[in-house]
Design a protein around this motif. Structure first.
Motif, PDB file in Angstrom:
ATOM      1  N   ASP A 132       0.811  -1.229   0.000  1.00  0.00           N
ATOM      2  CA  ASP A 132       0.000   0.000   0.000  1.00  0.00           C
ATOM      3  C   ASP A 132       0.841   1.274   0.000  1.00  0.00           C
ATOM      4  O   ASP A 132       0.289   2.376  -0.027  1.00  0.00           O
ATOM      5  N   LEU A 133       2.162   1.138   0.039  1.00  0.00           N
ATOM      6  CA  LEU A 133       3.041   2.310   0.094  1.00  0.00           C
ATOM      7  C   LEU A 133       3.705   2.517  -1.264  1.00  0.00           C
ATOM      8  O   LEU A 133       4.548   1.719  -1.669  1.00  0.00           O
ATOM      9  N   PRO A 134       3.343   3.587  -1.979  1.00  0.00           N
ATOM     10  CA  PRO A 134       3.989   3.830  -3.266  1.00  0.00           C
ATOM     11  C   PRO A 134       5.444   4.244  -3.081  1.00  0.00           C
ATOM     12  O   PRO A 134       5.759   5.022  -2.179  1.00  0.00           O
ATOM     13  N   PRO A 135       6.356   3.721  -3.916  1.00  0.00           N
ATOM     14  CA  PRO A 135       7.783   4.056  -3.763  1.00  0.00           C
ATOM     15  C   PRO A 135       8.043   5.558  -3.876  1.00  0.00           C
ATOM     16  O   PRO A 135       7.475   6.233  -4.725  1.00  0.00           O
ATOM     17  N   GLY A 136       8.888   6.049  -2.978  1.00  0.00           N
ATOM     18  CA  GLY A 136       9.336   7.436  -3.027  1.00  0.00           C
ATOM     19  C   GLY A 136       8.343   8.480  -2.543  1.00  0.00           C
ATOM     20  O   GLY A 136       8.672   9.657  -2.481  1.00  0.00           O
ATOM     21  N   GLU A 137       7.149   8.076  -2.153  1.00  0.00           N
ATOM     22  CA  GLU A 137       6.135   9.054  -1.718  1.00  0.00           C
ATOM     23  C   GLU A 137       5.976   9.010  -0.197  1.00  0.00           C
ATOM     24  O   GLU A 137       5.581   7.985   0.359  1.00  0.00           O
ATOM     25  N   PRO A 138       6.259  10.105   0.493  1.00  0.00           N
ATOM     26  CA  PRO A 138       6.117  10.118   1.955  1.00  0.00           C
ATOM     27  C   PRO A 138       4.662   9.898   2.371  1.00  0.00           C
ATOM     28  O   PRO A 138       3.754  10.483   1.787  1.00  0.00           O
ATOM     29  N   ARG A 139       4.469   9.048   3.358  1.00  0.00           N
ATOM     30  CA  ARG A 139       3.137   8.785   3.901  1.00  0.00           C
ATOM     31  C   ARG A 139       3.160   8.974   5.404  1.00  0.00           C
ATOM     32  O   ARG A 139       4.037   8.463   6.087  1.00  0.00           O
ATOM     33  N   ARG A 140       2.178   9.686   5.894  1.00  0.00           N
ATOM     34  CA  ARG A 140       2.025   9.850   7.343  1.00  0.00           C
ATOM     35  C   ARG A 140       1.139   8.721   7.846  1.00  0.00           C
ATOM     36  O   ARG A 140       0.042   8.509   7.333  1.00  0.00           O
ATOM     37  N   LEU A 141       1.622   7.991   8.845  1.00  0.00           N
ATOM     38  CA  LEU A 141       0.886   6.854   9.386  1.00  0.00           C
ATOM     39  C   LEU A 141       0.698   7.006  10.889  1.00  0.00           C
ATOM     40  O   LEU A 141       1.588   7.492  11.591  1.00  0.00           O
ATOM     41  N   LYS A 142      -0.460   6.563  11.360  1.00  0.00           N
ATOM     42  CA  LYS A 142      -0.718   6.518  12.799  1.00  0.00           C
ATOM     43  C   LYS A 142      -0.046   5.280  13.371  1.00  0.00           C
ATOM     44  O   LYS A 142       0.025   4.233  12.726  1.00  0.00           O
ATOM     45  N   VAL A 143       0.436   5.399  14.589  1.00  0.00           N
ATOM     46  CA  VAL A 143       1.004   4.259  15.299  1.00  0.00           C
ATOM     47  C   VAL A 143       0.028   3.920  16.423  1.00  0.00           C
ATOM     48  O   VAL A 143      -0.168   4.700  17.348  1.00  0.00           O
ATOM     49  N   VAL A 144      -0.614   2.763  16.286  1.00  0.00           N
ATOM     50  CA  VAL A 144      -1.619   2.325  17.253  1.00  0.00           C
ATOM     51  C   VAL A 144      -1.140   1.023  17.861  1.00  0.00           C
ATOM     52  O   VAL A 144      -0.765   0.083  17.143  1.00  0.00           O
ATOM     53  N   GLY A 145      -1.127   0.958  19.181  1.00  0.00           N
ATOM     54  CA  GLY A 145      -0.658  -0.251  19.848  1.00  0.00           C
ATOM     55  C   GLY A 145      -1.024  -0.250  21.311  1.00  0.00           C
ATOM     56  O   GLY A 145      -1.859   0.542  21.766  1.00  0.00           O
ATOM     57  N   ALA A 185       2.625   0.655  34.967  1.00  0.00           N
ATOM     58  CA  ALA A 185       3.036  -0.336  35.964  1.00  0.00           C
ATOM     59  C   ALA A 185       1.941  -1.354  36.281  1.00  0.00           C
ATOM     60  O   ALA A 185       2.235  -2.455  36.712  1.00  0.00           O
ATOM     61  N   PHE A 186       0.666  -0.990  36.041  1.00  0.00           N
ATOM     62  CA  PHE A 186      -0.426  -1.856  36.481  1.00  0.00           C
ATOM     63  C   PHE A 186      -1.363  -2.315  35.377  1.00  0.00           C
ATOM     64  O   PHE A 186      -2.064  -3.296  35.535  1.00  0.00           O
ATOM     65  N   THR A 187      -1.431  -1.586  34.258  1.00  0.00           N
ATOM     66  CA  THR A 187      -2.435  -1.904  33.246  1.00  0.00           C
ATOM     67  C   THR A 187      -1.845  -1.936  31.848  1.00  0.00           C
ATOM     68  O   THR A 187      -0.779  -1.379  31.586  1.00  0.00           O
ATOM     69  N   VAL A 188      -2.599  -2.570  30.956  1.00  0.00           N
ATOM     70  CA  VAL A 188      -2.288  -2.571  29.535  1.00  0.00           C
ATOM     71  C   VAL A 188      -3.561  -2.146  28.819  1.00  0.00           C
ATOM     72  O   VAL A 188      -4.605  -2.779  28.957  1.00  0.00           O
ATOM     73  N   ALA A 189      -3.483  -1.041  28.062  1.00  0.00           N
ATOM     74  CA  ALA A 189      -4.630  -0.572  27.276  1.00  0.00           C
ATOM     75  C   ALA A 189      -4.341  -0.860  25.814  1.00  0.00           C
ATOM     76  O   ALA A 189      -3.322  -0.435  25.275  1.00  0.00           O
ATOM     77  N   LYS A 190      -5.214  -1.593  25.164  1.00  0.00           N
ATOM     78  CA  LYS A 190      -5.017  -1.976  23.769  1.00  0.00           C
ATOM     79  C   LYS A 190      -5.542  -0.899  22.828  1.00  0.00           C
ATOM     80  O   LYS A 190      -6.394  -0.099  23.195  1.00  0.00           O
ATOM     81  N   ASP A 191      -5.019  -0.910  21.608  1.00  0.00           N
ATOM     82  CA  ASP A 191      -5.470  -0.028  20.521  1.00  0.00           C
ATOM     83  C   ASP A 191      -5.442   1.454  20.900  1.00  0.00           C
ATOM     84  O   ASP A 191      -6.399   2.189  20.670  1.00  0.00           O
ATOM     85  N   GLN A 192      -4.329   1.873  21.463  1.00  0.00           N
ATOM     86  CA  GLN A 192      -4.147   3.282  21.834  1.00  0.00           C
ATOM     87  C   GLN A 192      -3.328   4.008  20.764  1.00  0.00           C
ATOM     88  O   GLN A 192      -2.402   3.438  20.191  1.00  0.00           O
ATOM     89  N   MET A 193      -3.658   5.270  20.526  1.00  0.00           N
ATOM     90  CA  MET A 193      -2.886   6.099  19.596  1.00  0.00           C
ATOM     91  C   MET A 193      -1.582   6.465  20.288  1.00  0.00           C
ATOM     92  O   MET A 193      -1.557   7.228  21.252  1.00  0.00           O
ATOM     93  N   LEU A 194      -0.473   5.909  19.801  1.00  0.00           N
ATOM     94  CA  LEU A 194       0.837   6.146  20.407  1.00  0.00           C
ATOM     95  C   LEU A 194       1.537   7.352  19.802  1.00  0.00           C
ATOM     96  O   LEU A 194       2.356   7.999  20.442  1.00  0.00           O
TER      97      LEU A 194
END
Length: 196
Positions: A79-92, A97-106
């Motif tokens: 999905d990434l065309p060569p040479g073209e900058p793409r802005r992507l969200k990082v979700v994880g 110390a106590f919890t894990v929250a899934k699908d957060q915008m990092l």
């Protein structure tokens, strides 16, 4: 009955050990043992304190993840065309110390495909943390807050940014682009990773 003379010609008293070291030598040995014990105790306290103080703020490369890599899947390579900058969200996962929250915008990153390789940089400006945008000519990046301008390789051209755009490691796994996502302290010339 007279007492036998002690080790240094001084008569030994009725309960004094015969032939033992004089009191000065015993005190010196005791002082040395106490000093060595004190140094060992101080060292035992100093080692964990130094580790705590030189954690994320001192630029440990993987401090925010406890020394581990934090690979996050961000896009399909096809999905990434060569040479073209793409802005992507990082979700994880966001951990504390106590919890894990899934699908957060990092955060967000800029990626550029170069053949089968991917180059990634943080979309956060190293100056004061504003979002970096792609210029209309698609040949450079800029920070709209304080006019820092960067080449497509992330090198600063103008403005107050103290360093280039922050590079991030990438890999391609089963056709998916993954990035080792990290955050760095704003306003410093060197990379200093921060937690979170």
């Amino acid at each position: 009955m007279p007492h036998e003379p002690g080790a240094h010609g001084v008569p030994a008293g009725p309960g004094a050990p015969l032939g033992g070291p004089p009191p000065e030598e015993r005190r010196g040995a005791l002082k040395a043992l106490v000093a060595i014990g004190g140094l060992a105790y101080a060292g035992a306290l100093a080692a964990p304190a130094a580790t705590f103080l030189t954690g994320p703020a001192a630029g440990n490369a993987a401090a925010s993840t406890g020394g581990r890599e934090r690979w996050v899947r961000v896009a399909r390579l096809a999905d990434l065309p060569p040479g073209e900058p793409r802005r992507l969200k990082v979700v994880g996962e966001e951990r504390d110390a106590f919890t894990v929250a899934k699908d957060q915008m990092l955060g967000a990153i800029w990626v550029i495909r170069e053949g089968e390789k991917i180059r990634a940089m943080s979309a956060t400006c190293p100056h004061l943390g504003c979002g970096i945008e792609l210029n209309g000519d698609k040949k450079s990046f800029n920070c709209p807050c304080h006019a820092s301008r960067f080449t497509l390789s992330g090198v600063p051209e103008t403005g107050p940014s103290p360093r280039p755009m922050d590079p991030l490691a990438t890999r391609v796994v089963d056709g998916w682009v993954e990035v080792d996502f990290r955050r760095y302290r704003d306003g410093t010339a060197e990379l200093q990773e921060i937690a979170g």
